[in-house]
Design a protein around this motif. Structure first.
Motif, PDB file in Angstrom:
ATOM      1  N   ASP A  61      -1.800   6.529   2.374  1.00  0.00           N
ATOM      2  CA  ASP A  61      -2.507   5.278   2.084  1.00  0.00           C
ATOM      3  C   ASP A  61      -3.992   5.493   1.812  1.00  0.00           C
ATOM      4  OD1 ASP A  61      -2.688   2.582   1.568  1.00  0.00           O
ATOM      5  OD2 ASP A  61      -2.877   1.982   3.669  1.00  0.00           O
TER       6      ASP A  61
ATOM      7  N   GLU B 207       7.120   7.575  -1.178  1.00  0.00           N
ATOM      8  CA  GLU B 207       8.112   6.494  -1.252  1.00  0.00           C
ATOM      9  C   GLU B 207       7.960   5.433  -0.166  1.00  0.00           C
ATOM     10  OE1 GLU B 207      12.015   7.995  -0.399  1.00  0.00           O
ATOM     11  OE2 GLU B 207      11.318   9.146   1.316  1.00  0.00           O
ATOM     12  N   ARG B 208       7.107   5.693   0.820  1.00  0.00           N
ATOM     13  CA  ARG B 208       7.034   4.759   1.945  1.00  0.00           C
ATOM     14  C   ARG B 208       6.311   3.468   1.562  1.00  0.00           C
ATOM     15  NH1 ARG B 208       4.590   8.601   6.337  1.00  0.00           N
ATOM     16  NH2 ARG B 208       3.522   9.346   4.474  1.00  0.00           N
ATOM     17  N   GLY B 209       6.840   2.371   2.031  1.00  0.00           N
ATOM     18  CA  GLY B 209       6.244   1.082   1.709  1.00  0.00           C
ATOM     19  C   GLY B 209       6.780   0.526   0.404  1.00  0.00           C
ATOM     20  N   THR B 210       6.221  -0.596  -0.033  1.00  0.00           N
ATOM     21  CA  THR B 210       6.786  -1.290  -1.192  1.00  0.00           C
ATOM     22  C   THR B 210       6.360  -0.629  -2.504  1.00  0.00           C
ATOM     23  OG1 THR B 210       4.937  -2.835  -1.380  1.00  0.00           O
ATOM     24  CG2 THR B 210       6.736  -3.489   0.076  1.00  0.00           C
ATOM     25  N   ARG B 211       7.214  -0.745  -3.496  1.00  0.00           N
ATOM     26  CA  ARG B 211       6.962  -0.119  -4.790  1.00  0.00           C
ATOM     27  C   ARG B 211       5.737  -0.691  -5.477  1.00  0.00           C
ATOM     28  NH1 ARG B 211      11.156   3.042  -6.606  1.00  0.00           N
ATOM     29  NH2 ARG B 211      12.839   3.081  -5.092  1.00  0.00           N
ATOM     30  N   GLU B 212       5.565  -2.000  -5.377  1.00  0.00           N
ATOM     31  CA  GLU B 212       4.423  -2.624  -6.038  1.00  0.00           C
ATOM     32  C   GLU B 212       3.102  -2.213  -5.387  1.00  0.00           C
ATOM     33  OE1 GLU B 212       4.025  -4.131  -8.735  1.00  0.00           O
ATOM     34  OE2 GLU B 212       5.991  -4.819  -9.380  1.00  0.00           O
ATOM     35  N   TYR B 213       3.078  -2.171  -4.066  1.00  0.00           N
ATOM     36  CA  TYR B 213       1.848  -1.729  -3.399  1.00  0.00           C
ATOM     37  C   TYR B 213       1.556  -0.280  -3.792  1.00  0.00           C
ATOM     38  CZ  TYR B 213      -1.664  -0.699   0.124  1.00  0.00           C
ATOM     39  OH  TYR B 213      -2.823  -0.323   0.736  1.00  0.00           O
TER      40      TYR B 213
ATOM     41  N   LEU C 187       2.369   1.182  -6.533  1.00  0.00           N
ATOM     42  CA  LEU C 187       1.887   1.216  -7.922  1.00  0.00           C
ATOM     43  C   LEU C 187       0.370   1.009  -7.928  1.00  0.00           C
ATOM     44  CD1 LEU C 187       2.745   1.350 -10.914  1.00  0.00           C
ATOM     45  CD2 LEU C 187       3.056  -1.119 -10.855  1.00  0.00           C
ATOM     46  N   ALA C 188      -0.084   0.068  -7.112  1.00  0.00           N
ATOM     47  CA  ALA C 188      -1.520  -0.197  -7.003  1.00  0.00           C
ATOM     48  C   ALA C 188      -2.241   1.003  -6.372  1.00  0.00           C
ATOM     49  CB  ALA C 188      -1.750  -1.456  -6.170  1.00  0.00           C
ATOM     50  N   LEU C 189      -1.612   1.605  -5.394  1.00  0.00           N
ATOM     51  CA  LEU C 189      -2.198   2.757  -4.712  1.00  0.00           C
ATOM     52  C   LEU C 189      -2.343   3.950  -5.667  1.00  0.00           C
ATOM     53  CD1 LEU C 189      -3.155   3.576  -1.902  1.00  0.00           C
ATOM     54  CD2 LEU C 189      -0.793   4.216  -1.341  1.00  0.00           C
TER      55      LEU C 189
ATOM     56  N   GLU D 136      -2.798   3.766  -8.832  1.00  0.00           N
ATOM     57  CA  GLU D 136      -3.932   3.487  -9.719  1.00  0.00           C
ATOM     58  C   GLU D 136      -5.255   3.742  -8.997  1.00  0.00           C
ATOM     59  OE1 GLU D 136      -5.464  -0.506 -10.779  1.00  0.00           O
ATOM     60  OE2 GLU D 136      -4.869   0.049 -12.815  1.00  0.00           O
ATOM     61  N   ARG D 137      -5.308   3.331  -7.725  1.00  0.00           N
ATOM     62  CA  ARG D 137      -6.539   3.541  -6.959  1.00  0.00           C
ATOM     63  C   ARG D 137      -6.871   5.038  -6.884  1.00  0.00           C
ATOM     64  NH1 ARG D 137      -6.634   1.266  -0.966  1.00  0.00           N
ATOM     65  NH2 ARG D 137      -7.443  -0.651  -1.867  1.00  0.00           N
TER      66      ARG D 137
ATOM     67  N   GLU E 267       5.453   5.087  -6.906  1.00  0.00           N
ATOM     68  CA  GLU E 267       6.389   6.046  -6.300  1.00  0.00           C
ATOM     69  C   GLU E 267       7.553   6.364  -7.240  1.00  0.00           C
ATOM     70  OE1 GLU E 267       7.763   2.825  -3.209  1.00  0.00           O
ATOM     71  OE2 GLU E 267       9.428   4.221  -3.466  1.00  0.00           O
TER      72      GLU E 267
END
Lengths: 189, 430
Positions: free
Chosen positions: A90, A125-131, A133-135, A137-138, A164
Motif C-alpha cells: 500500500d 492481489e490483496r484488496g479490491t481491484r479498483e483500489y 488500479l488507483a494504487l 497509477e500512484r 493487480e
C-alpha cells in the motif's frame, strides 16, 4: 509476442538473474537486456542507441557528459539493466536503492532525447481491484515525479496502471506479492 | 448428520450444454431451513421431459439456506393435482409445504407449466399459477416458482430468476490469457459471452433495467469505461480520458454513471450523464478516491478513500459536498455497495485476519464479517438483499460464492474452466 511483451519478459528475466546470481551472470543478463532493447528500438523504427549518441557527439557538452558516463564504468550500466522498481504494501514511496536505479535511467533519457519511457504501475492481489488500479497509477506517478526532478522532460514519460491485473509472479504469498508491487520501465518511442 | 456444525451438500447440476457451473456446494449451519417437499412434475408429451423443474426449484430453495428440500426417495406418494394429495403422507415427513405441478407439451416448442404451493398443516393451497412458454424459458419458470415459494413462506421475494455478470480468465496455449465478460442465470446456467479480449476486463455493473452492462476494458492499452447492450451486443466507449477511467456505477434511475477518473492528476470520483456525457467532479483530494456506489434513493455516493492514511469508506451527497467518513473499524475497508433497502453496506474488510466480505450496518455503525477466507472481494447484494455474491479462491482457482446476508449459509459455484471473478448480481427487471 509483441516487442513490448518481449521487453517486459526479458527485463524481468534479466532482473531475476541479477537479483540472485553471481557477477558473471549479472553481466550476461545486462547484455541480454541491452540487446533486446536495441532490437526493440530497431523494430519500432527508432534510431539505435549508438546512432543517437554518434549524432549528438558533435555537441561538446553532451560528448563530455557521455564520456563521463562511460568513465563511471560498469555500475551505471548495471543499474540500467534494472527496469523494475519495487514497493512496500500500500505504498508508492521510492527506496534509496530505487532512487539510484532511477538516476541511471534519468541520465540515459537525458542523453537520448528521442527515446520515450512508459511507466507501468502494478499492485499485488490483496484488496479490491479498483483500489489497486488507483494504487498502480500512484506508483507510476511517483516514479515519474522522481524522473522529472532528475531532469527528464514530462513529455518523455507516459504512465499507465494495470492494478493487480498483470501479476509478474503467480502465487498467494509474500514473495509473489513483493514481485507484483512494482513499476516497470518500458523504453519505446 | 445433524450433529456436525457444517453440512456440505454437493449438488451435481443436470447435464446441459449451456451449463457453466460444474457443481454448487452448499455449506450451511446446523439450523435447518423450512422443510418443503417438491414433487417431481408430471410430464405429458413426446420423449424425455424438456426440463427437470423439481431439480431447478429444489436447488434454488436449498441455496437460499432458508429451506430444506426433502429427498424424493422418502416421498410416500407423488401427487400432481389437489385431489391426489394425501396430507398424512406429508405430515409424516414433517414437510411444512408441498409443491406439485405438471409440465405439458401443447404445441411446437410450446409448453404449459402448472404449479401449486400447498400448506400441509392447513391443508390448503397457498398459490397456484399457469404459464405457457417455449422450451428455452422453462428453467426460468423453475426459478420464478422458487421466487414465489420464497415470497409466500418467508415474506421476502426470492432472487433466483435473475442473472449475474462476471469475468472469466482462461489460459490458452497459443494466445496467453484471455478475458471473457460473461453473463449467466443466478445458478450459472445459460452462460453467454459478451466480450472476449486479450486484455484485462473488470468491474462489470448492471444498469438498473438489466439491459446494459458498464465495465472497464484495457483493450486500448489502458483502462477505459465501456457500455454494452445485453441483447444486441452493441458496445461503445463512454470514458477514455487521460489516466484511469474505471469503477462505473449506475445511478438508480439509470441516467448517470458514477466513475473514477484521474484526468485531473489523481483518482477522483465523477458523475457523468449517459446522454450528453456531462461530467461533474464529486471529490477533490490528493488521496485515492475510487469505487463509487449509489444509495438506492440516489441521494448519496459511498466511495473508498485513503485520505485518512488507509483505505476506508466515505459518503458524500451525489450532488457534491463534503465527504464524511463512514467506517472506522479495521485497517482496510473498501469496495462498498448499498443493500437494496439502503440500511447496510456490503464491503471488503481486513480486520487483521485477511480480506473478507462484511456488512456495515448504518444504525449500529458496526462491521460484521460474513466470510472466513483470505482473499475475498467484489461483493454485491442480490436484488432482494437476502444474499451476497462475491469472488473468492478455492484450491488456487478464482470462483464465485454466495453467502446469506446473515452469514449462515454459503454456496460455492465451481465453474467448468478458468478463474472466475468480479461478479455483479443483476437487478430484477430483465
Amino acid at each position: 509476442m509483441s516487442v513490448k511483451t518481449k521487453l517486459i519478459f526479458v527485463a524481468l528475466f534479466g532482473l531475476v538473474l541479477v537479483g540472485c546470481s553471481s557477477t558473471e551472470e549479472q553481466i550476461d543478463a545486462a547484455e541480454v537486456v541491452d540487446t533486446a532493447a536495441e532490437a526493440g528500438a530497431t523494430a519500432l523504427g527508432v534510431e539505435s542507441k549508438e546512432g543517437t549518441i554518434g549524432e549528438v557527439l558533435e555537441d561538446d557538452e553532451t560528448a563530455d557528459a557521455a564520456s563521463e558516463d562511460a568513465a563511471e564504468g560498469q555500475a551505471g550500466e548495471d543499474l540500467l539493466a534494472l527496469r523494475v522498481i519495487y514497493f512496500e504494501y500500500d505504498s508508492a514511496d521510492i527506496t534509496a536503492e530505487s532512487q539510484a536505479i532511477l538516476e541511471a535511467h534519468a541520465s540515459n533519457l537525458i542523453i537520448n532525447p528521442g527515446i520515450r519511457l512508459t511507466l507501468e504501475g502494478h499492485a499485488d492481489e490483496r484488496g479490491t481491484r479498483e483500489y489497486n488500479l488507483a494504487l498502480g497509477e500512484r506508483r507510476a506517478k511517483s516514479v515519474s515525479r522522481v524522473l522529472q526532478v532528475l531532469g527528464v522532460g514530462e513529455g518523455t514519460i507516459q504512465t499507465v496502471s494495470y492494478g493487480e491485473e498483470r501479476p509478474a509472479a503467480l502465487g498467494h504469498d509474500d514473495s509473489a506479492w513483493g514481485m507484483n508491487r512494482r513499476v516497470e520501465l518500458l523504453y519505446g518511442n | 448428520m445433524w450433529s456436525r456444525v457444517l453440512i456440505t451438500v454437493i449438488l451435481l447440476a443436470v447435464a446441459s450444454p449451456a451449463r457453466a457451473v460444474l457443481t454448487i456446494e452448499i455449506n450451511k449451519g446446523i439450523e435447518a431451513g423450512i422443510p418443503i417437499a417438491v414433487v417431481p412434475f408430471q410430464w405429458s408429451g413426446e420423449g424425455v421431459q424438456p426440463a427437470n423443474l423439481r431439480e431447478v426449484i429444489s436447488l434454488d430453495l436449498n441455496r437460499s439456506g432458508r429451506f430444506e428440500s426433502l429427498p424424493k426417495r422418502d416421498f410416500l406418494s407423488r401427487p400432481h393435482s389437489l385431489t391426489e394429495i394425501r396430507f398424512k403422507d406429508w405430515r409424516l415427513l414433517k414437510a411444512e409445504a408441498l409443491v406439485i405441478g405438471k409440465l405439458r407439451s401443447i404445441g411446437p416448442d410450446q409448453f404449459e407449466v402448472r404449479f401449486r404451493l400447498i400448506d400441509v398443516f392447513k391443508q390448503k393451497q397457498m398459490v397456484g399459477y399457469v404459464w405457457k412458454v417455449s422450451r428455452s424459458k422453462l428453467r426460468s419458470i423453475g426459478h420464478k416458482i422458487a421466487d414465489i415459494i420464497h415470497k409466500e413462506l418467508t415474506g421476502l421475494r426470492g432472487a433466483f430468476d435473475t442473472r449475474i455478470a462476471y469475468i472469466t480468465v482462461v489460459k490458452t496455449p497459443s494466445q496467453g490469457l484471455r478475458y471473457l465478460l460473461q453473463i449467466a442465470d443466478s445458478d450459472g446456467f445459460n452462460e453467454k459471452t459478451m466480450l472476449d479480449s486479450n486484455e484485462p476486463i473488470l468491474s462489470p455493473s448492471w444498469s438498473p433495467d438489466g439491459r446494459i452492462l458498464a465495465y472497464v476494458s484495457f483493450e486500448g492499452g489502458r483502462s477505459t469505461v465501456w457500455l454494452q447492450n445485453i441483447k444486441s451486443g452493441k458496445r461503445a466507449e463512454i470514458a477514455s480520458f487521460e489516466g484511469i477511467n474505471s469503477a462505473p456505477a449506475w445511478s438508480p434511475n439509470g441516467k448517470k454513471l458514477a466513475m473514477t477518473l484521474s484526468r485531473d492528476g489523481n483518482p477522483e470520483v465523477y458523475v457523468m450523464t449517459i446522454l450528453g456525457k456531462k461530467l461533474q467532479r464529486i471529490t477533490r483530494h490528493t488521496a485515492i478516491d475510487t469505487e463509487p456506489a449509489w444509495s438506492p434513493d440516489g441521494r448519496y455516493l459511498v466511495f473508498t478513500s485513503d485520505r485518512g492514511g488507509k483505505p476506508q469508506i466515505y459518503r458524500v451527497l451525489a450532488s457534491g459536498g463534503r465527504p464524511e467518513r463512514i467506517t472506522f473499524q479495521g485497517k482496510y475497508n473498501a469496495g462498498a455497495s448499498y443493500s437494496p433497502d439502503g440500511s447496510q453496506l456490503v464491503l471488503v474488510t481486513n480486520q487483521g485476519k485477511g480480506y473478507r466480505i462484511a456488512i456495515y450496518d448504518f444504525a449500529s455503525r458496526s462491521i460484521m464479517e460474513l466470510t472466513r477466507s483470505q482473499l475475498d472481494e467484489s461483493p454485491s447484494f442480490a436484488p432482494n438483499g437476502g444474499m451476497v455474491l462475491y469472488a473468492t479462491d478455492s484450491q488456487n482457482r478464482g470462483v464465485l460464492s454466495a453467502v446469506s446476508a446473515d452469514g449462515r449459509v454459503s454456496n460455492l459455484l465451481k465453474f467448468r474452466e478458468g478463474d472466475v471473478r468480479e461478479p455483479d448480481w443483476a437487478p430484477y427487471n430483465r
